[in-house]
Scaffold this active site. Structure first.
Site, PDB file in Angstrom:
ATOM      1  N   LYS A 169      -8.998   6.023  19.159  1.00  0.00           N
ATOM      2  CA  LYS A 169      -8.688   6.595  17.779  1.00  0.00           C
ATOM      3  C   LYS A 169      -9.888   6.608  16.875  1.00  0.00           C
ATOM      4  O   LYS A 169     -10.076   7.579  16.319  1.00  0.00           O
ATOM      5  CB  LYS A 169      -7.521   5.662  17.279  1.00  0.00           C
ATOM      6  CG  LYS A 169      -6.935   6.479  15.539  1.00  0.00           C
ATOM      7  CD  LYS A 169      -5.776   6.884  15.370  1.00  0.00           C
ATOM      8  CE  LYS A 169      -5.420   7.674  14.318  1.00  0.00           C
ATOM      9  NZ  LYS A 169      -5.081   6.752  13.249  1.00  0.00           N
ATOM     10  N   GLY A 191       0.859  -1.371   0.094  1.00  0.00           N
ATOM     11  CA  GLY A 191       0.046  -0.035   0.091  1.00  0.00           C
ATOM     12  C   GLY A 191       0.777   1.053  -0.142  1.00  0.00           C
ATOM     13  O   GLY A 191       1.414   1.795   1.165  1.00  0.00           O
ATOM     14  N   ASN A 236      -8.420  21.078  10.163  1.00  0.00           N
ATOM     15  CA  ASN A 236      -8.804  20.258  11.524  1.00  0.00           C
ATOM     16  C   ASN A 236      -9.251  21.534  12.607  1.00  0.00           C
ATOM     17  O   ASN A 236     -10.100  21.665  13.385  1.00  0.00           O
ATOM     18  CB  ASN A 236      -7.906  19.178  12.067  1.00  0.00           C
ATOM     19  CG  ASN A 236      -7.721  18.127  11.378  1.00  0.00           C
ATOM     20  OD1 ASN A 236      -8.299  17.907  10.648  1.00  0.00           O
ATOM     21  ND2 ASN A 236      -6.886  16.962  11.651  1.00  0.00           N
ATOM     22  N   ALA A 260       0.920  12.278   7.731  1.00  0.00           N
ATOM     23  CA  ALA A 260       1.537  12.524   6.402  1.00  0.00           C
ATOM     24  C   ALA A 260       0.565  12.404   5.379  1.00  0.00           C
ATOM     25  O   ALA A 260      -0.519  12.125   5.325  1.00  0.00           O
ATOM     26  CB  ALA A 260       2.433  11.111   6.340  1.00  0.00           C
ATOM     27  N   ASN A 314     -12.990  13.434  11.354  1.00  0.00           N
ATOM     28  CA  ASN A 314     -12.852  13.243   9.751  1.00  0.00           C
ATOM     29  C   ASN A 314     -14.019  13.630   8.970  1.00  0.00           C
ATOM     30  O   ASN A 314     -13.979  14.170   8.162  1.00  0.00           O
ATOM     31  CB  ASN A 314     -12.530  11.727   9.772  1.00  0.00           C
ATOM     32  CG  ASN A 314     -11.012  11.704   9.719  1.00  0.00           C
ATOM     33  OD1 ASN A 314     -10.182  12.830   9.303  1.00  0.00           O
ATOM     34  ND2 ASN A 314     -10.412  10.595  10.128  1.00  0.00           N
TER      35      ASN A 314
HETATM   36  O1  PAF Z   1      -7.273  10.761   9.772  1.00  0.00           O
HETATM   37  C1  PAF Z   1      -6.524  11.803  10.438  1.00  0.00           C
HETATM   38  O2  PAF Z   1      -6.090  12.405   9.412  1.00  0.00           O
HETATM   39  C2  PAF Z   1      -5.896  11.446  11.417  1.00  0.00           C
HETATM   40  O3  PAF Z   1      -6.257  10.302  12.381  1.00  0.00           O
HETATM   41  C3  PAF Z   1      -6.558  12.870  12.447  1.00  0.00           C
HETATM   42  C4  PAF Z   1      -6.282  12.486  13.917  1.00  0.00           C
HETATM   43  C5  PAF Z   1      -8.092  13.042  12.326  1.00  0.00           C
HETATM   44  C6  PAF Z   1      -5.858  13.971  12.293  1.00  0.00           C
HETATM   45  O4  PAF Z   1      -5.986  14.546  10.995  1.00  0.00           O
END
Ligand code: PAF
Length: 315
Positions: free
Chosen positions: A203, A28, A221, A144, A211
């Protein structure tokens, strides 16, 4: 030479058991896969595997703005290296993970350890039960994104984070410890934990609160801190806290609201992964994130009108 790890013992970490350094396959070549490959390749042999041939040379932009180009051995599922790997990191999107593993079945020893890097909670349980070898799950806060142009293929390490690794049942601590050390030595701070299930659900709550909203409104964010979004986040957190309590998930120190706002603060400048998918026209991981939460809410007869409504409008 057989380079697989004996999944029944792990008394001795694989890298000590093998005269040659074991290779890591990373299946991936998205942002997490590239980030992992660009770090791990400094420590161990790595092959980056994609449906199409991954770029042979990648540039890593560090959080400090340094540009580091590196050659990276790549393969497709039709051109896999002949020597089986010591470990396979699965870094596809959650919805592609099972198909990616099915494509490798019969082509690597069934006892090869897997490491799952997916968001959400679904494929982790399925593959832990169906794969013969050890399956570790990883949860990371490393930020990233992929930054490809016609001239160069790159991964931008947007922000330093931490990774935790473990088996859903708390087994294979030696393997998790060895991998955590390898990742930390490669520059990705990592800890082996015996409660990865709780970490993944925490998480999940954070991802569910951030999200879908940022993807829906196409915002970074940090904008969630402002009106009209702040009360929307709070309303989602209330529903999430009910689900977590019913599932017996311990609340984080400081509570759910503090956890979510802490991540929003720390990632204020980020475009979350789901927003990146929407902007790139890719399918999102919404089903893997909201699906397990909705299933849990239904199991416990908890009404979650806001999460339901969000799922209905998220692509
Ligand atoms: O999915 C993501 O991008 C990350 O898990 C988070 C914590 C929402 C930060 O952008």
């Amino acid at each position: 030479m057989n380079t697989t790890i004996d999944s029944t013992t792990h008394a001795r970490p694989a890298h000590q058991a093998q005269p040659e350094r074991p290779s890591h396959w990373i299946v991936g070549p998205g942002a997490v896969g590239r980030l992992l490959a660009m770090h791990l390749v400094r420590q161990v042999p790595v092959t980056l595997i994609g449906r199409r041939e991954p770029p042979a040379r990648l540039t890593l932009t560090t959080p400090e703005g340094e540009q580091i180009p590196r050659a990276l051995p790549g393969a497709t599922r039709d051109t896999l290296p002949p020597t089986p790997p010591a470990m396979i990191h699965l870094t596809t999107k959650a919805q592609s993970a099972e198909a990616a593993i099915a494509a490798l079945k019969g082509r690597v020893p069934a006892t090869t350890p897997l490491v799952l890097w997916q968001n959400g909670f679904g494929v982790q349980e399925t593959l832990t039960r169906s794969w013969s070898g050890p399956v570790l799950c990883a949860s990371t806060t490393e930020g990233a994104f992929v930054d490809d142009t016609p001239q160069r293929q790159a991964v931008v390490h947007a922000g330093h984070g931490r990774t935790v690794i473990g088996h859903l049942d708390g087994t294979y601590p030696d393997l998790a410890g060895w991998l955590a050390k390898t990742l930390a030595a490669a520059g990705l701070p990592c800890q082996a934990v015996d409660n990865i299930r709780v970490r993944l659900w925490h998480k999940l709550a954070v991802n569910a609160a951030i999200n879908p909203l940022v993807a829906r409104f196409r915002i970074r964010n940090g904008q969630l801190r402002d009106r009209p979004f702040r009360p929307m986040v709070e309303a989602l957190v209330t529903e999430l806290a009910l689900i977590m309590a019913a599932e017996g998930m311990p609340a984080p120190t400081g509570g759910w609201s503090a956890l979510v706002w802490g991540v929003v603060e720390a990632t204020a400048n980020n475009r979350a992964s789901m927003l990146q998918d929407v902007l790139a026209g890719h399918p999102t991981e919404v089903d893997s994130i909201l699906g397990p939460l909705q299933a849990a809410a239904r199991r416990h007869a908890i009404a979650i009108p806001r999460l339901d409504a969000l799922w209905a409008i998220t692509p």
